[in-house]
Motif scaffolding. Structure first.
Motif, PDB file in Angstrom:
ATOM      1  N   ASP A  25      -6.382 -22.691  47.384  1.00 22.12           N
ATOM      2  CA  ASP A  25      -5.547 -21.554  47.179  1.00 22.12           C
ATOM      3  C   ASP A  25      -5.231 -21.081  45.818  1.00 22.12           C
ATOM      4  N   SER A  74      -8.823 -15.909  39.456  1.00 22.62           N
ATOM      5  CA  SER A  74      -9.074 -14.721  40.040  1.00 22.62           C
ATOM      6  C   SER A  74      -8.260 -13.457  38.821  1.00 22.62           C
ATOM      7  N   HIS A 101      -1.039 -27.186  55.816  1.00 22.28           N
ATOM      8  CA  HIS A 101      -2.082 -27.474  56.648  1.00 22.28           C
ATOM      9  C   HIS A 101      -3.268 -28.345  57.217  1.00 22.28           C
ATOM     10  N   LEU A 112      -9.661 -19.367  58.036  1.00 27.27           N
ATOM     11  CA  LEU A 112      -8.457 -20.034  57.675  1.00 27.27           C
ATOM     12  C   LEU A 112      -7.277 -19.623  57.798  1.00 27.27           C
ATOM     13  N   ASN A 142      -3.662 -21.235  59.290  1.00 24.08           N
ATOM     14  CA  ASN A 142      -2.419 -20.870  58.727  1.00 24.08           C
ATOM     15  C   ASN A 142      -1.172 -20.009  59.845  1.00 24.08           C
ATOM     16  N   ASN A 176     -12.159 -12.136  49.735  1.00 27.45           N
ATOM     17  CA  ASN A 176     -13.052 -14.074  49.197  1.00 27.45           C
ATOM     18  C   ASN A 176     -11.665 -14.144  48.265  1.00 27.45           C
ATOM     19  N   TYR A 177     -10.341 -14.913  48.659  1.00 32.25           N
ATOM     20  CA  TYR A 177      -9.518 -15.072  47.596  1.00 32.25           C
ATOM     21  C   TYR A 177      -8.681 -14.317  46.343  1.00 32.25           C
ATOM     22  N   ARG A 178      -9.254 -12.491  46.983  1.00 30.24           N
ATOM     23  CA  ARG A 178     -10.055 -11.972  45.562  1.00 30.24           C
ATOM     24  C   ARG A 178      -8.864 -10.734  46.766  1.00 30.24           C
ATOM     25  N   MET A 179      -7.661  -9.997  45.693  1.00 32.26           N
ATOM     26  CA  MET A 179      -7.440  -8.910  45.967  1.00 32.26           C
ATOM     27  C   MET A 179      -8.507  -7.110  46.343  1.00 32.26           C
ATOM     28  N   SER A 234      -1.385 -20.053  51.601  1.00 35.50           N
ATOM     29  CA  SER A 234      -2.513 -20.358  51.866  1.00 35.50           C
ATOM     30  C   SER A 234      -3.956 -18.871  52.476  1.00 35.50           C
ATOM     31  N   GLY A 235      -4.723 -18.922  51.698  1.00 40.09           N
ATOM     32  CA  GLY A 235      -5.568 -17.522  51.917  1.00 40.09           C
ATOM     33  C   GLY A 235      -5.454 -16.195  50.484  1.00 40.09           C
ATOM     34  N   GLN A 236      -4.355 -16.775  49.466  1.00 42.34           N
ATOM     35  CA  GLN A 236      -3.909 -16.065  49.524  1.00 42.34           C
ATOM     36  C   GLN A 236      -3.515 -14.070  49.927  1.00 42.34           C
ATOM     37  N   TRP A 292      -1.861 -12.127  49.309  1.00 41.65           N
ATOM     38  CA  TRP A 292      -0.712 -11.281  48.599  1.00 41.65           C
ATOM     39  C   TRP A 292       0.081  -9.792  48.904  1.00 41.65           C
ATOM     40  N   ARG A 325       0.061  -9.750  52.479  1.00 47.13           N
ATOM     41  CA  ARG A 325       1.367  -9.534  53.474  1.00 47.13           C
ATOM     42  C   ARG A 325       2.377  -9.895  53.344  1.00 47.13           C
TER      43      ARG A 325
END
Lengths: 394, 294
Positions: A92, A99, A199, A381, A385, B55-58, B260-262, B264, B266
């Protein structure tokens, strides 16, 4: 994973459990060593000391250790290049770092197998030509590794792999006892079970304990998922802590933690080198496999050099370095890598069971005992988590 | 009584002071600094909490889902109350442990000893807090120095690491020297003639401490407590490395959420809740510190 029964000297070395002055002093010194090492390991995750100026820079994003001199100095000298590594801790984290960077920032992307698909979907990596790499040298199990192929296109070339199961203090429990995940609930481990704070490997191993081995511990339906949560929560009274890499290393070394699931020789192989009585086994219910592979970053302007590096690190010379990587060891999926390590360091080849005679680490795969670590199939996921956070707070 | 108001000058007097260009010029750097490094990031943090992750992008947007999700999670509230409790206990313990030391340095030792003591209180800050925290593991682990000493007298081993005790030791490492210094400055400024007057009027030693010295030094004492609360409420290192992240605090929850899951956005929700809590506590404490006795 080493067979502890064949490895008596290490466990004999650490038989002192009586609290005499000498024993105490030794323990303190060992504890100090663990703390120093752990500090050193945890602090510089994002810092790589600059090396001599070179004509070209090759930017790599990788787990800690892959850009260190023991891995890259020969290649740098051969090609008059400086490899500049950005380290991450977890897939991650890797995705986030990429990104947040403009395309072309990273020429080489080292990734765990389960994240290659996500890298491809996000458009972070280039397609690769299998003919340009040593694919024919791979063991059959890795020659067409599903996680690295999208249809007929290759996106990543495997470098190393390892297994995750139960790691344990050999002074406290035997290899036989550790060969069953249920040992984690044993009363003598109360407050002494640790977790590497991620996890996926933990829940994967506990899913295996629940018998979810077909098709995969990560491909479970809702009732299996509920059962897994129940199983995991029942382990809570045994748990002594949740640790990052440095903390995992220190807690096993200073004897604070007696057993952990979801880690393996990549941790205990390093701790053992320092003389601590720890080892890892694959329990009878099975183990999890991690893999690491190189992709070429999207928009890289040094793709030829990046390809050259991948060819180097997957060559016998590169594999010998990878197998013995100072930060954490890993097994080779290349036949010529096995031949080379058996010539260069037969003891290490034997320790990591990369020998052509007798039962070896590939046989574990063939027997179906090892399952590829992947992101959850039937849950998100986020579900996993969230549950992990709940578990830590329970 | 305002014996040590000099610790924080600038209380509004009866007459309103005029803002001069000279004063404005000299105070601008701090205003600019606060704008760039506090106000703007804070605004961005609030905006970020309404973004989404795909997709892990903000993805910029305006959605309250992050607030709804975090506020509906039991583990978030568990971590919140726990963090509040940990910081509260650390504040009380640190203040109580620091006071006798600061008192002795202020009233019972020579100026030379006081200077040396100040020097030694500052020395720990020369070393990284992370390294200091890690080094406590040598003392606190099952086979560590403390348990080895306990073993000599037939006690233990005691679980000193990976629990709240371990976390508290880390908090004290972080805050105790600072609080002693803050209390010391405050106590050193207490007007000695008022203490003598109290004695002359028949006030006992203990009563003098509680009814004369502490009220006179309350600004420093409260500021020390506020600093402890702020530092421990947001601390990640001690609960993680000495508390074993078991159970986690809000700062660990932020790490977990981003790891986990990026998520940011939250994590931004958690951070905003922390900031609001700290601001509330800080304003209440400062108000209490400067409140006049009736």
């Amino acid at each position: 994973m080493t067979d502890i029964k064949k490895d008596k000297p290490l466990s004999e070395k650490s038989e002192t459990k009586v609290a005499g002055p000498d024993a105490g002093r030794r323990r303190i010194i060992k504890g100090a060593g663990a703390v120093t090492a752990a500090s050193a390991l945890s602090v510089p995750m994002i810092l790589v000391p600059p090396r001599a100026n070179a004509a070209t820079e090759l930017n790599m994003i990788a787990w800690y250790g892959h850009g260190e001199p023991d891995m890259v100095e020969e290649f740098e000298a051969m090609h008059n290049v400086k490899i500049k590594a950005k380290y991450y801790a977890g897939g991650d984290n890797m995705l986030a770092l990429i990104s947040q960077s403009p395309p072309g920032t990273y020429d080489l992307v080292l990734s765990d197998g389960e994240f290659v698909k996500l890298l491809k979907e996000a458009g972070y990596i280039e397609p690769m030509d299998p003919n340009e790499y040593n694919m024919g040298d791979l063991f059959d199990e890795y020659s067409h590794f599903d996680a690295h192929w999208m249809g007929d296109t290759l996106y990543s070339v495997i470098v190393r792999f390892g297994y995750l199961g139960v790691s344990f203090n050999t002074d406290i429990i035997s290899a036989e006892e550790a060969s069953d995940y249920n040992i984690l609930w044993d009363s003598k481990l109360k407050g002494k079970v640790g977790h590497f704070d991620w996890h996926l490997p933990n829940l994967g191993c506990l899913s295996l304990r629940d018998g979810n081995d077909k098709p995969s511990p990560f491909d479970i339906n809702s009732s299996q998922w509920s059962k897994l949560q129940e199983t995991t929560l029942s382990l809570k009274p045994q748990v002594g802590g949740y640790f990052d890499y440095g903390g995992t290393f220190a807690s096993l070394k200073n004897g604070e933690i007696y057993a952990m699931c979801g880690i393996g020789d990549w941790i205990t192989g390093v701790v053992r080198k320092d003389g601590s009585p720890v080892d890892s086994v694959i329990p009878k219910q099975g183990g999890i496999q991690w893999t690491e592979s190189y992709s070429i970053g999207k928009g890289s302007k040094k793709q030829d050099l990046a390809k050259e590096f991948i060819r180097y690190i997957t060559s016998p010379k590169g594999q010998v370095r990878s197998i013995q990587m100072a930060a954490y060891p890993g097994m080779s999926p290349y036949k010529s890598g096995w031949t080379a390590i058996n010539e260069a360091n037969p003891e290490e080849a034997k320790r990591q069971r990369m020998t052509f005679d007798g039962h070896n680490c590939i046989d574990d795969l063939r027997e179906g005992r090892i399952h590829f670590r992947q992101t959850p199939v039937q849950q998100s996921l986020e579900d996993w988590n969230d549950f992990w956070s709940e578990y830590k707070n329970a | 009584m305002s014996g040590n108001d000099t610790l924080l000058p600038g209380r509004p007097g009866p007459q309103r002071r005029q803002v001069t260009l000279y004063g404005l010029t000299w105070s601008m750097p701090i205003v600019i600094w606060q704008l760039i490094f506090f106000v703007f990031p804070l605004i961005f943090l609030v905006v970020l909490s309404f973004w989404l992750v795909k997709n892990y992008r903000m993805v910029p947007g305006f959605d309250t889902i992050n607030w709804v999700k975090m506020f509906s999670k039991g583990y978030f509230w568990d971590a919140y109350w726990r963090t509040l409790g940990y910081a509260g206990v650390a504040t009380i313990v640190t203040s109580i442990l620091a006071f006798p030391c600061a008192f002795a340095l202020a009233f019972k030792v020579s100026p030379k000893v006081r200077r040396w003591a100040l020097f030694f209180l500052i020395v720990p800050f020369f070393t990284s807090y992370l390294v200091r925290t890690y080094s406590w593991q040598i003392f606190l682990n099952d086979n560590g120095i403390f348990n080895t000493l306990f073993a000599f007298v037939g006690l233990g081993p005691f679980q000193l690491l990976n629990n709240f005790f371990g976390t508290l030791v880390g908090y004290l490492t972080l805050c105790l020297p600072l609080v002693v210094v803050l209390q010391l400055i405050s106590l050193a400024n207490v007007d000695r003639t008022l203490i003598e007057a109290a004695h002359n009027l028949g006030c006992g030693r203990l009563r003098t401490v509680f009814q004369v010295i502490i009220p006179l030094a309350k600004i420093g004492i409260i500021l020390g407590a506020v600093f402890t609360f702020i530092l421990t409420f947001g601390d990640f290192v001690s609960p993680y490395y000495l508390g074993g992240s078991k159970p986690p605090t809000l700062s660990i929850l932020i790490i977990d959420t981003t790891k986990s899951g990026q998520q940011w956005p939250r994590a931004a929700v958690v951070a905003i809740v922390m900031i609001v809590t700290l601001l509330t506590i800080m304003f209440a404490s400062v108000a209490a510190a400067y409140r006049k006795r009736t």
